[in-house]
Design a protein around this motif. Structure first.
Motif, PDB file in Angstrom:
ATOM      1  N   LEU A  40      31.364  15.630  29.462  1.00  0.00           N
ATOM      2  CA  LEU A  40      32.444  15.008  30.225  1.00  0.00           C
ATOM      3  C   LEU A  40      33.094  13.901  29.399  1.00  0.00           C
ATOM      4  O   LEU A  40      32.520  13.430  28.406  1.00  0.00           O
ATOM      5  N   PRO A  41      34.280  13.453  29.795  1.00  0.00           N
ATOM      6  CA  PRO A  41      34.964  12.397  29.037  1.00  0.00           C
ATOM      7  C   PRO A  41      34.307  11.032  29.184  1.00  0.00           C
ATOM      8  O   PRO A  41      34.586  10.124  28.399  1.00  0.00           O
ATOM      9  N   SER A  42      33.474  10.868  30.169  1.00  0.00           N
ATOM     10  CA  SER A  42      32.798   9.598  30.401  1.00  0.00           C
ATOM     11  C   SER A  42      31.399   9.873  30.935  1.00  0.00           C
ATOM     12  O   SER A  42      31.086  11.002  31.331  1.00  0.00           O
ATOM     13  N   VAL A  43      30.539   8.864  30.953  1.00  0.00           N
ATOM     14  CA  VAL A  43      29.151   9.038  31.374  1.00  0.00           C
ATOM     15  C   VAL A  43      29.086   9.361  32.869  1.00  0.00           C
ATOM     16  O   VAL A  43      29.627   8.598  33.688  1.00  0.00           O
ATOM     17  N   PRO A  44      28.446  10.469  33.261  1.00  0.00           N
ATOM     18  CA  PRO A  44      28.248  10.742  34.690  1.00  0.00           C
ATOM     19  C   PRO A  44      27.150   9.839  35.246  1.00  0.00           C
ATOM     20  O   PRO A  44      26.066   9.741  34.678  1.00  0.00           O
ATOM     21  N   THR A  45      27.430   9.158  36.342  1.00  0.00           N
ATOM     22  CA  THR A  45      26.506   8.163  36.881  1.00  0.00           C
ATOM     23  C   THR A  45      25.892   8.560  38.213  1.00  0.00           C
ATOM     24  O   THR A  45      24.842   8.031  38.590  1.00  0.00           O
ATOM     25  N   SER A  46      26.539   9.451  38.957  1.00  0.00           N
ATOM     26  CA  SER A  46      26.008   9.893  40.246  1.00  0.00           C
ATOM     27  C   SER A  46      26.607  11.254  40.568  1.00  0.00           C
ATOM     28  O   SER A  46      27.641  11.639  40.014  1.00  0.00           O
ATOM     29  N   PHE A  47      25.948  11.992  41.462  1.00  0.00           N
ATOM     30  CA  PHE A  47      26.514  13.288  41.857  1.00  0.00           C
ATOM     31  C   PHE A  47      26.016  13.698  43.228  1.00  0.00           C
ATOM     32  O   PHE A  47      25.033  13.158  43.742  1.00  0.00           O
TER      33      PHE A  47
END
Length: 387
Positions: A75-82
């Motif tokens: 992804l273009p940025s860090v995934p932090t939650s889902f």
């Protein structure tokens, strides 16, 4: 890239001999960066994980018993939650740049397709929940905003600005009320869990405690659960057995019996003198001069809440009905009133050998997933503990 696995049972999910402690089933390794969150899928034969290397991975268990990533999406940025919806196969990811990205997951878990991107926040997304009935995606972030969007149109429907960072999120689709302020913790709240049936909200905090808020009772009742020696990071709730599972940096998982009758912890009373021997506390200068003695330090009995000196609270005891699973300070009078039956534990403690970052529970299969600071995901058989 393969994930090393050390199974304690066969490759396919199968029941193990019931025990009174979690049994390590699988250990998934191979991620080179910190894991932020993970969830079990497909009855425990798969795992979805997000990590600081900006990746989202779908791991599937092969015939050999090893977990291999069938999808590794960067992804273009860090995934932090889902938030994952297994019935609809929708996956929502919250990113470090404040955006929320919606994906669809293929039936064979071998591919994902991006559907929409929501420009939700200006900072790190800390919580995501999807409401299928209303077709909403709710999100909270460090920009101090809670917002919700329509998943059909992608349009922003509303939001609320908070006074501090939003660190966790829970939602009750049946309720028509909004909770504004609940005060009780002395540290940041990292995790929330919700019992929709009994309207109980659970909050885990950096102050090492869990508080049970009786929202449905309407009386503002709050019960404390004291069983960790470090920050409480993750909470999951088992609806069938009415058990709360908490995990923290102390590498301990605690199973709390929420069917038990619990007592609310009393408010601490304030006094200028010990409420038993009446000796003055050190700030009561007038009384010290009148009695010609040095003031004492103030303490509080955890059972009655009275302000007492050290001599009048020399005893220690656990009080499980009040959530104190460890020995705490009690006044001498309360100590005599606590019976051996009152000291019987209402929680089960288990060592998982890594500091917990995140947990997930599959109630149907009785599997518990723990994610550690050691960048390892462990799958545990806990069905015997949930009965």
């Amino acid at each position: 890239m393969a994930a090393e696995i050390k199974p304690l049972r066969g490759a396919q999910p199968a029941r193990t001999t019931p025990t009174d402690k979690p049994v390590l089933v699988s250990k998934v390794e191979g991620i080179g960066d910190d894991i932020n969150a993970a969830t079990l899928i497909n009855g425990g034969t798969g795992v979805i994980s997000i990590s600081d290397d900006k990746s989202m991975r779908i791991w599937q268990q092969r015939d050999s018993g090893q977990y291999w990533p069938s999808v590794c999406h960067f992804l273009p940025s860090v995934p932090t939650s889902f938030h994952y919806l297994p019935d609809l196969r929708f996956l929502f990811l919250g990113l470090d740049n404040g955006r929320v990205v919606e994906f669809t997951v293929a039936a064979d878990y071998n591919s994902i397709t991006q559907v929409r991107e929501y420009l939700s926040h200006q900072s790190r997304v800390t919580g995501l929940i999807h409401c299928a009935s209303a077709k909403w995606i709710l999100s909270a972030a460090r920009d101090k905003f809670f917002v919700y969007h329509c998943t059909s149109s992608g349009r922003r429907l509303g939001g609320h600005q908070c006074s501090a960072w939003c660190t966790a999120l829970q939602y009750d689709a049946k309720s028509t009320h909004v909770i504004t302020v609940l005060k009780g913790h002395n540290g940041s709240i990292r995790s929330l869990a919700w019992d929709a049936e009994r309207q109980l909200l659970f909050s885990g905090s950096f102050d090492q405690s869990v508080i049970v808020w009786d929202i449905g009772g309407g009386k503002g009742t709050a019960f404390e659960l004291q069983g960790h020696t470090s920050k409480v990071i993750s909470l999951v709730y088992c609806k069938k057995s009415h058990q709360l599972i908490s995990g923290g940096e102390d590498a301990i998982v605690v199973f709390w019996d929420m069917k038990a009758n619990r007592q609310e912890t009393p408010e601490w009373l304030q006094s200028d003198t010990c409420q038993y021997c009446e000796r003055p506390f050190f700030w009561n200068i007038k009384a010290m001069m009148d009695q010609k003695q040095i003031g004492l330090r103030q303490h509080h009995c955890r059972k009655c809440g009275k302000a007492v000196c050290d001599n009048c609270s020399s005893k220690r005891s656990c009080i499980p009905t009040m959530g104190f699973e460890f020995d705490v300070r009690v006044c001498d009078k309360c100590h005599t009133s606590i019976s051996d039956q009152d000291r019987q534990s209402l929680a089960k403690f288990h060592e998982v050998k890594h500091s917990i970052v995140n947990m997930d529970l599959d109630e149907e299969t009785g599997l518990l997933l723990t994610v550690g600071q050691d960048r390892i995901m462990k799958i545990w058989e806990v069905s015997s503990l949930l009965n």
